[in-house]
Design a protein around this motif. Structure first.
Motif, PDB file in Angstrom:
ATOM      1  N   GLU A  10       0.831  -1.208   0.000  1.00  0.00           N
ATOM      2  CA  GLU A  10       0.000   0.000   0.000  1.00  0.00           C
ATOM      3  C   GLU A  10       0.861   1.251   0.000  1.00  0.00           C
ATOM      4  N   LEU A  11       2.019   1.187   0.631  1.00  0.00           N
ATOM      5  CA  LEU A  11       2.953   2.315   0.625  1.00  0.00           C
ATOM      6  C   LEU A  11       3.378   2.633  -0.807  1.00  0.00           C
ATOM      7  N   HIS A  12       3.680   1.614  -1.586  1.00  0.00           N
ATOM      8  CA  HIS A  12       4.021   1.830  -3.000  1.00  0.00           C
ATOM      9  C   HIS A  12       2.858   2.472  -3.736  1.00  0.00           C
ATOM     10  N   ARG A  13       1.663   1.967  -3.486  1.00  0.00           N
ATOM     11  CA  ARG A  13       0.501   2.457  -4.227  1.00  0.00           C
ATOM     12  C   ARG A  13       0.202   3.909  -3.849  1.00  0.00           C
ATOM     13  N   VAL A  14       0.315   4.237  -2.571  1.00  0.00           N
ATOM     14  CA  VAL A  14       0.043   5.604  -2.124  1.00  0.00           C
ATOM     15  C   VAL A  14       1.107   6.566  -2.636  1.00  0.00           C
ATOM     16  N   ALA A  15       2.382   6.148  -2.551  1.00  0.00           N
ATOM     17  CA  ALA A  15       3.477   7.038  -2.953  1.00  0.00           C
ATOM     18  C   ALA A  15       3.618   7.143  -4.468  1.00  0.00           C
ATOM     19  N   GLY A  16       3.115   6.143  -5.218  1.00  0.00           N
ATOM     20  CA  GLY A  16       3.261   6.145  -6.668  1.00  0.00           C
ATOM     21  C   GLY A  16       4.685   5.876  -7.111  1.00  0.00           C
ATOM     22  N   ARG A  17       5.472   5.259  -6.247  1.00  0.00           N
ATOM     23  CA  ARG A  17       6.861   4.945  -6.556  1.00  0.00           C
ATOM     24  C   ARG A  17       7.354   3.910  -5.547  1.00  0.00           C
ATOM     25  N   ALA A  18       8.544   3.369  -5.790  1.00  0.00           N
ATOM     26  CA  ALA A  18       9.126   2.419  -4.837  1.00  0.00           C
ATOM     27  C   ALA A  18       9.545   3.165  -3.576  1.00  0.00           C
ATOM     28  N   ARG A  19       9.049   2.701  -2.447  1.00  0.00           N
ATOM     29  CA  ARG A  19       9.393   3.353  -1.180  1.00  0.00           C
ATOM     30  C   ARG A  19       9.305   2.324  -0.063  1.00  0.00           C
ATOM     31  N   ASP A  20      10.251   2.366   0.867  1.00  0.00           N
ATOM     32  CA  ASP A  20      10.283   1.410   1.974  1.00  0.00           C
ATOM     33  C   ASP A  20       9.999   2.058   3.321  1.00  0.00           C
ATOM     34  N   GLN A  21      10.116   3.372   3.382  1.00  0.00           N
ATOM     35  CA  GLN A  21       9.921   4.081   4.647  1.00  0.00           C
ATOM     36  C   GLN A  21       8.512   4.652   4.712  1.00  0.00           C
ATOM     37  N   VAL A  22       7.800   4.308   5.785  1.00  0.00           N
ATOM     38  CA  VAL A  22       6.440   4.807   5.982  1.00  0.00           C
ATOM     39  C   VAL A  22       6.524   6.228   6.524  1.00  0.00           C
TER      40      VAL A  22
ATOM     41  N   ALA B 275       0.816   7.888   6.441  1.00  0.00           N
ATOM     42  CA  ALA B 275       0.393   6.831   7.360  1.00  0.00           C
ATOM     43  C   ALA B 275      -1.126   6.744   7.479  1.00  0.00           C
ATOM     44  N   ASP B 276      -1.815   7.879   7.574  1.00  0.00           N
ATOM     45  CA  ASP B 276      -3.277   7.844   7.711  1.00  0.00           C
ATOM     46  C   ASP B 276      -3.921   7.195   6.485  1.00  0.00           C
ATOM     47  N   GLU B 277      -3.438   7.538   5.292  1.00  0.00           N
ATOM     48  CA  GLU B 277      -4.007   6.984   4.069  1.00  0.00           C
ATOM     49  C   GLU B 277      -3.752   5.479   3.971  1.00  0.00           C
ATOM     50  N   ILE B 278      -2.550   5.058   4.364  1.00  0.00           N
ATOM     51  CA  ILE B 278      -2.240   3.621   4.339  1.00  0.00           C
ATOM     52  C   ILE B 278      -3.116   2.881   5.337  1.00  0.00           C
ATOM     53  N   GLY B 279      -3.239   3.430   6.544  1.00  0.00           N
ATOM     54  CA  GLY B 279      -4.073   2.789   7.554  1.00  0.00           C
ATOM     55  C   GLY B 279      -5.511   2.665   7.121  1.00  0.00           C
ATOM     56  N   ALA B 280      -6.036   3.716   6.471  1.00  0.00           N
ATOM     57  CA  ALA B 280      -7.423   3.678   6.002  1.00  0.00           C
ATOM     58  C   ALA B 280      -7.594   2.661   4.874  1.00  0.00           C
TER      59      ALA B 280
END
Length: 844
Positions: free
Chosen positions: A273-285, A290-295
């Protein structure tokens, strides 16, 4: 244009190769175009899968990963068929990384190996170009290599990171036999070479943890590389392939985190979900995501997400600790420890032994019939610094019943030993908590477990903050008269958080409930509850109110019921709480303000009571009048607690001899009352065997008579026993030198005047050690101090010993300075002074 058939690259072709401009030769099955068609169809399909504008069409994280795996496999197999990469072609496409693990994320790199059976370099280059270039031209991130099986194995043998990547290899298309040769060869090579590579593997892992931090306690954690992250799951898999561990610690679905498999899946979902929210490769939340990922994951807000991440990461972290330890135990020992071919089982406590550097259950232990075994194991682990064996934790989790209420006295004593063990406590509590045992001891813990702090000044989750506060408080136990209540209050001071309402008021009610369950005296339960209720009173008042206003001091004194004991406990707790909160929370300014408030409160409160001797039992008084040597042994309140009464002529050295005989027979003195009547000493000891049953009273009497006759040098014998035990422990741990165990808190000596000329009372507060009472009494008597009476209390790791001494008169009068030097010569060593910039807690 060709790829290097023996090299590897990332991101695109070599520019020098591009400038060469030579096209590939004609080959069966190859497209006529140099590069083939760009992978636009793959890009469009990926974009469609990631299109989240329509909620009804939005895939959940697990389905999205599987769809991405299926999509890329389909494209690669189709492309491979187009290029002639078939079952008998001498080529194979092999996936590693996310695609190899079937964990492909939205913006993960595509990690591929093109294997060939030592084909013509021109042909290999042409096939590689037509496989890689469409992906590059479509701007798909690609990590690639082109190798024969021997070349790949050679790389795996020399590059640890590459070897671990190839352990995850999976066949995609072409000649499956080539892939099988690679996978089988890498795994055999890994298993046979792990003994020489294990140290490097551990160093590489620890370096990664150092760079990325601990997921459970980071505001913006790296869910891939941090401690407790996805890389650690891959580490466990690698150890399992090496046949050093089964990759799964003893964690069932009912334990916090739901076991390793569930924790792994949750971290994967968050990273997806972090990848999908950020629109790129990312490992750090990041906090803003965080709110969008949690939802999106239906977890809740960022605080709920942080709690899930902490829970999962700590489960994985515990599993890695167990995995690395199990793997290390499976390798040949080094140094002095290799001299011991078969690890011995050295008893530590009833039903608890030391074996192969771990605390484990004795062969005859019966967890289902011994409720106190959990805390005995924990106390032994904290005292020795050894981890609890995973199989032991599993057996306890499966079989050990809950302690009856109120707890037996010895169970409470073992809990206090754990809480007073300093930094060693943290790892023990973590192991108990990850296996569901800590929650069985403290059901109230569930509300604060993995609960994230609501302000940035806090370093730890609430539960870990409570543990860290107890760690800090263990260094202050000699400042207070009740070290047991200090460490209990430190552990429970924020137990009311996570339940709504004022956590101090809620926590005070819970502390009363817990104190009653632990079997504390009603008066101690009241003090413990008040500590939790008023743990913020001193720092809040000192930093926000006018200390020169008499009403301020009176308000604090009235709130505490003019209780000096409660005041000193809250003073020590305030410092421990601040130090455990985070860097800079405790400083000279805050310390001076709280210290001044406490000083003024003491002036308006009643003074401390003078220690007094215990009355002598009439039955014992009658035996004292009759004369002779009497030793009686009988059961006390607890299942493993006994009372030993020694009545003998009151001669110098009797107290030291009696205490030494008890220590020599592994009887730990929990309390003692020393008095005299009609020329006979009447000494009553409450003792607990360290393991097994106590010796017969007749044997104790016989050895006491020998000791008083000078036939036994008890101090030397105890020192030798202590030395052997310490060296055996060092050997089991595989260290080359005997470890130095410092006391958590520095010793403290307090003098009280009495109404009798030449008579004083000295109170010693220090950490317990084997034979301490014997050594103390021997030193006091050696320096000419006559012990008139004594009271000894062992509270967990701490002792509070009071001696009424006759110092003599005139030139023969012994000085306090000489006695202090004598006392300090036998107590556990104080901790070394901290260096500049060193933090208060060393717990990890």
């Amino acid at each position: 244009m060709r790829s290097d058939p023996t090299g590897s690259g990332s991101g695109g072709p070599d520019p020098v190769a591009l400038s060469a401009g030579s096209g590939p030769p004609s080959s069966p099955g190859l497209n006529e175009h140099a590069h083939g068609v760009a992978a636009d169809d793959l890009v469009r399909a990926r974009k469609q899968l990631l299109d989240g504008r329509s909620r009804s069409r939005r895939l959940d994280t697990s389905a999205l990963r599987q769809a991405l795996v299926d999509l890329h496999e389909f494209w690669l197999t189709t492309k491979g068929s187009e290029l002639g990469i078939t079952a008998d072609s001498g080529f194979a496409i092999v996936a590693v990384g996310g695609l190899g693990r079937r964990e492909l994320l939205p913006y993960s790199d595509l990690d591929l190996v093109l294997l060939h059976d030592d084909m013509d370099p021109e042909v290999v280059g042409a096939v590689a170009d037509r496989l890689w270039y469409p992906l590059w031209d479509a701007h798909i991130k690609l990590d690639h290599s082109v190798r024969t099986v021997p070349q790949a194995l050679q790389v795996a043998a020399s590059d640890l990171t590459a070897a671990m990547g190839m352990l995850e290899a999976r066949h995609i298309a072409g000649d499956a036999e080539l892939t099988n040769l690679l996978i089988g060869g890498v795994r055999r090579q890994w298993r046979t070479g792990i003994r020489s590579r294990f140290d490097e593997l551990v160093e590489m892992t620890q370096a990664r943890w150092s760079r990325s931090g601990e997921i459970a306690h980071r505001a913006e954690p790296d869910v891939k590389n941090g401690r407790g992250g996805l890389r650690d799951v891959q580490l466990l898999d690698a150890l399992a392939i090496a046949q050093l561990t089964d990759a799964h610690a003893s964690l069932g679905p009912d334990t916090p985190g739901g076991g390793l498999k569930s924790a792994h899946a949750r971290l994967l979902d968050v990273r997806t979900e972090l990848h999908r929210v950020a629109g790129r490769a990312r490992d750090q939340v990041r906090a803003q995501d965080a709110d969008e990922i949690g939802a999106a994951l239906r977890i809740g807000d960022r605080f709920d997400l942080a709690r899930v991440l902490s829970d999962s990461a700590r489960t994985i972290g515990y599993s890695v600790d167990v995995g690395l330890r199990t793997a290390a135990n499976g390798l040949p020992r080094r140094g002095l420890s290799r001299l011991r071919r078969v690890p011995v089982r050295r008893p530590l406590d009833e039903g608890v032994v030391q074996h192969a550097g771990e605390v484990v259950l004795a062969r005859d232990a019966k967890p289902s019939k011994d409720p106190g075994l959990i805390v005995r194991v924990a106390a032994a682990a904290a005292q020795t610094g050894m981890p609890i064996g995973a199989s032991t934790l599993g057996r306890l989790s499966d079989s050990a019943p809950e302690l009856r209420e109120p707890w037996p006295r010895e169970a409470l004593a073992d809990l206090l030993v754990l809480l007073g063990s300093g930094p060693r406590m943290a790892a023990v509590v973590e192991a108990l908590d990850r296996t569901g045992l800590w929650g069985r001891l403290l059901p109230e813990w569930g509300a604060v477990r993995d609960l994230p702090p609501r302000d940035a000044v806090h370093t730890w989750t609430v539960d870990r903050h409570l543990v860290e506060t107890a760690v800090q408080a263990s260094a202050f136990t000699t400042r207070v008269t009740r070290p047991d209540l200090l460490v209990l209050g430190a552990l429970l001071h924020d137990i009311g958080k996570g339940r709504g309402g004022d956590h101090s008021i809620v926590g005070a009610e819970l502390a009363t409930q817990i104190g009653n369950r632990l079997g504390l005296w009603p008066s101690d339960v009241s003090v413990l509850s008040a500590m939790v209720r008023y743990h913020l009173l001193l720092p809040d008042t000192a930093t926000r109110r006018d200390l020169d206003d008499p009403a301020t001091v009176q308000m604090v004194a009235d709130a505490l019921g003019h209780d000096v004991l409660l005041l000193e406990l809250l003073y020590a707790l305030a410092e421990a709480d601040s130090l455990a909160t985070g860097p800079g929370v405790w400083g000279d300014w805050k310390a001076s303000l709280i210290g001044e408030l406490v000083r003024r409160c003491r002036l308006v409160m009643a003074g401390e009571a003078l220690p007094v001797p215990d009355p002598i039992d009439p039955e014992h008084a009658a035996l004292a009048e009759a004369g002779g040597v009497h030793v009686m042994l009988g059961p006390a309140e607890g299942q493993h607690t006994y009372t030993v009464t020694v009545i003998a002529p009151d001669v110098p050295g009797l107290l030291s001899d009696a205490a030494g005989v008890l220590a020599l027979h592994s009887l730990r003195v929990l309390a003692a009352s020393v008095g005299s009547h009609e020329g006979s000493a009447v000494n009553t000891f409450t003792v607990s065997p360290r393991f097994g049953a106590p010796p017969q009273a007749g044997l104790l009497r016989q050895e006491l008579i020998r000791a008083t006759a000078g036939e036994l040098d008890l101090v030397t014998m105890l020192a030798e026993k202590d030395r052997i035990a310490t060296e055996e422990q060092a050997l089991e741990l595989g260290v080359t030198a005997v470890p130095v165990q410092y006391a958590q808190a520095p010793p403290r000596i307090i003098w009280f005047e009495t109404a009798v000329e030449g008579q004083v009372i000295v109170e010693l507060r220090t950490e317990d050690r084997v034979g301490l009472l014997c050594r103390l009494a021997a030193e006091l008597e050696l320096h000419g101090a006559d012990v008139r009476w004594a009271k000894v209390a062992t509270l967990g790791n701490s002792v509070v010993d009071s001696f009424c001494l006759n110092l003599g008169a005139g030139d023969s009068r012994v000085t306090r300075e000489d006695l202090e030097s004598a006392i300090l010569s036998v107590v556990p060593a104080p901790p070394p002074p901290k260096k500049d910039g060193e933090e208060g807690s060393a717990a990890g």
